[in-house]
Design a protein around this motif. Structure first.
Motif, PDB file in Angstrom:
ATOM      1  N   ALA B  75       1.112  -1.441   0.278  1.00 14.18           N
ATOM      2  CA  ALA B  75       0.054   0.065  -0.198  1.00 14.18           C
ATOM      3  C   ALA B  75       1.310   1.141  -0.628  1.00 14.18           C
ATOM      4  CB  ALA B  75      -1.092   0.241   1.140  1.00 14.18           C
ATOM      5  N   ALA B  79       0.541   4.300  -2.740  1.00 14.40           N
ATOM      6  CA  ALA B  79       0.638   5.918  -2.481  1.00 14.40           C
ATOM      7  C   ALA B  79       1.353   7.074  -2.430  1.00 14.40           C
ATOM      8  CB  ALA B  79      -0.427   5.879  -0.785  1.00 14.40           C
ATOM      9  N   GLU B  82       0.903   7.143  -6.282  1.00 16.72           N
ATOM     10  CA  GLU B  82      -0.015   7.840  -6.688  1.00 16.72           C
ATOM     11  C   GLU B  82       0.398   9.442  -6.289  1.00 16.72           C
ATOM     12  OE1 GLU B  82      -3.538  10.016  -7.125  1.00 16.72           O
ATOM     13  OE2 GLU B  82      -1.993   9.373  -5.065  1.00 16.72           O
ATOM     14  N   MET B  83       1.369   9.251  -5.474  1.00 18.62           N
ATOM     15  CA  MET B  83       1.480  10.636  -5.080  1.00 18.62           C
ATOM     16  C   MET B  83       2.584  11.533  -6.241  1.00 18.62           C
ATOM     17  SD  MET B  83       1.155  11.697  -0.881  1.00 18.62           S
ATOM     18  CE  MET B  83       2.217   9.810  -0.585  1.00 18.62           C
ATOM     19  N   ARG B 190      -6.976  13.826  -2.024  1.00 13.11           N
ATOM     20  CA  ARG B 190      -6.004  12.505  -0.603  1.00 13.11           C
ATOM     21  C   ARG B 190      -7.530  11.117  -0.818  1.00 13.11           C
ATOM     22  NH1 ARG B 190      -7.269  16.019   4.741  1.00 13.11           N
ATOM     23  NH2 ARG B 190      -8.101  13.402   5.605  1.00 13.11           N
ATOM     24  N   THR B 193      -5.121   9.329  -3.080  1.00 17.09           N
ATOM     25  CA  THR B 193      -4.284   8.369  -3.025  1.00 17.09           C
ATOM     26  C   THR B 193      -5.155   7.561  -1.924  1.00 17.09           C
ATOM     27  OG1 THR B 193      -2.974  10.861  -3.039  1.00 17.09           O
ATOM     28  CG2 THR B 193      -1.977   9.307  -1.404  1.00 17.09           C
ATOM     29  N   ALA B 194      -6.070   8.001  -0.628  1.00 20.31           N
ATOM     30  CA  ALA B 194      -6.003   7.039  -0.214  1.00 20.31           C
ATOM     31  C   ALA B 194      -7.343   5.417  -1.090  1.00 20.31           C
ATOM     32  CB  ALA B 194      -7.357   7.471   0.905  1.00 20.31           C
ATOM     33  N   ALA B 197      -4.333   3.307  -2.340  1.00 21.22           N
ATOM     34  CA  ALA B 197      -3.038   2.637  -1.528  1.00 21.22           C
ATOM     35  C   ALA B 197      -4.331   1.479  -0.948  1.00 21.22           C
ATOM     36  CB  ALA B 197      -2.843   3.111   0.020  1.00 21.22           C
ATOM     37  N   SER B 200      -3.625  -1.176  -3.789  1.00 14.92           N
ATOM     38  CA  SER B 200      -2.590  -1.521  -3.921  1.00 14.92           C
ATOM     39  C   SER B 200      -2.836  -2.541  -2.046  1.00 14.92           C
ATOM     40  CB  SER B 200      -1.550  -0.648  -3.541  1.00 14.92           C
ATOM     41  OG  SER B 200      -1.975   0.897  -4.223  1.00 14.92           O
TER      42      SER B 200
END
Lengths: 313, 289
Positions: B75, B79, B82-83, B190, B193-194, B197, B200
């Motif tokens: 995860a 994340a 993604e960021m 957010r 991203t969440a 995560a 993942s």
């Protein structure tokens, strides 16, 4: 996408450069150039769908593989001469492109991509599983001498001729009224259908042309290696072709060509420096998407524009 | 024989659901087809391989801790990706988002090969689950049932989170209408991203849970991603319940296919996938977008 007329100086210069590479490249030069040329044709055929038709295919290697198997099966199972087999490859690929395309163009965007993935995997699985006919995962080998038994350099010259002819034909297609229609369907299918054309038929035409050209590349690839394996139709080759188009440059005719040259060079020379060549390609791909989304061709154009608008003192 | 295959199919189906749930979650919210989902699965499997000896000498709890920790690390990788990457290109054409996930596939594959080498590794099963369960006169590996149970647990947890928590409300809202969520003053980044995560994490969890079953090697990624695509497409992209139904259906079709026409089993699955795509698209504008 510049003027529609073929600039013969560029074609001639390109051919001369390739011939020089074949002549001077030493022992490993000719096979490398041959592979590059075939990948250029393969990627360019996908580029017709992606850059012009707005279609992202996840199964394009199916037609490359069918081209290879068309040749291999015609020679090994039906006893045809190699020359006739070379015609069977693209024919088989084109026919299956017609079948798969008819289904796929009913969908768009990600659903189109998923259906092409299914079609590609069906092709791969059939080649992989049908032991009696396709030889399964052992493939078909020994049906012809690799490269017709020609000297590798002469084979590279033959391939150069075929690939240049195909790319010129492709150039004519994208700059003919058909190509303009393909492009407008890629931009806005609804507007095209409002002007009385059937966008699906246009997409299908592009799909069959792309599949047939991929088949030509696949047939010659099988001829180069003297074998055919299911992997030629697999996801790996499909991803290769996608990566080549993006590296080379979307929205540019030369995208497939540049991409193939860059990709094949990287794949052959990076492993001499570091073993992790996929890592290198992955990072390059990330950088391209983040900083030059139009790939190598887009980067070239940007440099060209800058040079023109800011002449050196 | 038939019941045996059906039970086997359901078991495999639950595994497929664990794999596909994260993929469909991510697609539902961000419309991204995450090609690297299989890579995160593979990462979860290798991390479990690495962590199991640290926490467990055959105990179930230690195995669970190793799997969960592996999933958390997967995860974190998701994340971070993604960021660092995806966030910059949400406005680019879908193709670009897809291409960066393909880039991640290549990067993860080589890193995995660099760290763990090109050969198969195997993860030992926790002792408590190593046996077999008898139903009628057939035996089934206990481990399969444990995975089935874990799958049910994940389904229940996901439903609970999606239904009853604020995060779940935001997730549902973002799936329905991203623009509206943004207008309500919620930071979309957010959510994305969440979600990435969480997806993942699920991929890593699936990889970790499946790791004692069969070989773990660097070729797992493409195998798994194709299976996940099939399930997600059959279940309807972005639809969690659909993914569950699709996964169980694919598992059963596959194991029955193996029984009746062994060579055609895989082709059959892809034919179902193609048929679902074609049938669902008829008369539905939404699919054409």
């Amino acid at each position: 996408m510049s003027a529609a007329r073929i600039d013969w100086r560029i074609v001639a210069a390109g051919c001369l450069a390739v011939l020089a590479a074949i002549a001077l490249g030493g022992r490993g030069g000719a096979p490398l150039v041959t592979e590059m040329l075939l990948m250029a044709l393969f990627a360019s055929s996908l580029n017709l769908l992606m850059s012009y038709g707005g279609m992202v295919s996840f199964g394009h290697a199916a037609f490359f593989g069918l081209g290879a198997y068309g040749l291999a099966l015609a020679v090994s199972r039906f006893g045809l001469p190699v020359a006739a087999g070379l015609a069977c490859g693209p024919l088989l690929a084109g026919l299956l492109a017609l079948v798969f395309g008819t289904l796929c163009v009913r969908l768009s965007h990600i659903y189109f991509a998923m259906l092409t993935l299914a079609c590609g995997q069906i092709t791969f699985t059939v080649l992989f599983q049908w032991y009696d006919f396709t030889g399964g995962d052992t493939g078909i080998t020994g049906f012809m001498a690799p490269a017709f038994g020609l000297d590798e350099r002469w084979f590279a010259v033959v391939v150069l001729g075929v690939v240049v002819a195909c790319l010129l034909a492709l150039w004519r297609v994208v700059n003919a009224p058909l190509g303009i229609t393909i492009r407008s369907v890629g931009e806005d299918p609804e507007r095209v259908s409002a002007s009385g054309l059937n966008p699906r038929r246009v997409q299908l035409t592009a799909f069959v042309i792309a599949g047939t050209l991929a088949g030509v590349a696949g047939s010659l690839f099988a001829a180069l290696q003297g074998n055919a394996f299911p992997d030629y139709a697999g996801l790996g080759f499909t991803l290769d072709s996608l990566i080549m188009v993006v590296l080379g440059g979307l929205r540019s005719f030369g995208g497939g060509l540049y991409g193939a040259v860059i990709y094949v060079l990287l794949r052959n020379y990076v492993p001499l420096l570091v073993t992790e060549w996929e890592l290198v390609i992955g990072v390059i791909l990330l950088l391209v998407v983040l900083w030059s989304p139009e790939g190598f061709a887009g980067g070239l154009q940007r440099i060209g524009r800058r040079l023109r608008s800011e002449p050196r003192p | 024989m038939l019941t045996v295959q059906i039970v086997n199919g359901l078991m495999e189906g639950m595994m497929l659901f664990l794999i596909a749930s994260g993929l469909t979650l991510i697609f539902g919210v961000s419309r991204i087809i995450n090609f690297a989902h299989g890579s995160l699965y593979m990462l979860g499997a290798f991390l479990t391989y690495q962590l199991v000896p640290l926490f467990s000498d055959g105990s179930l709890l230690g195995f669970a801790v190793a799997v969960l920790l592996g999933a958390v690390l997967a995860a974190a990788v998701g994340a971070l990706f993604e960021m660092a990457v995806l966030r910059r290109i949400y406005r680019a054409p879908e193709l670009m988002q897809l291409i960066v996930t393909i880039a991640l596939v290549l990067i993860v594959r080589d890193l995995v090969r660099l760290v763990w080498g090109p050969n198969n590794v195997s993860v030992s099963m926790p002792d408590a689950l190593a046996g077999a369960v008898q139903i009628g006169d057939s035996f089934f590996p206990t481990f399969q049932f444990a995975i089935f149970g874990a799958g049910l647990l994940v389904v229940a947890l996901m439903i609970a989170i999606i239904r009853f928590t604020r995060a779940g409300v935001l997730l549902r809202a973002a799936t329905d209408d991203r623009g509206m969520v943004a207008l309500l003053g919620i930071d979309q980044r957010r959510i994305f991203t969440a979600t990435f995560a969480a997806g993942s994490f699920l991929a890593g969890l699936a990889g970790g849970l499946a790791s004692p079953f069969g070989n773990v090697n660097y070729l797992l990624d493409t195998e798994v991603i194709v299976a996940a695509f099939i399930v997600v497409v059959i279940g309807g992209l972005g639809n969690l319940y659909g993914a569950l139904a699709g996964a169980l259906a694919v598992g059963v079709i596959k194991s029955l296919g193996v029984l009746y026409f062994p060579r055609l089993a895989m082709v059959l699955i892809f034919l179902v996938m193609a048929a679902v795509l074609l049938v669902r698209s008829m008369g539905r504008r939404e699919l054409q977008r």
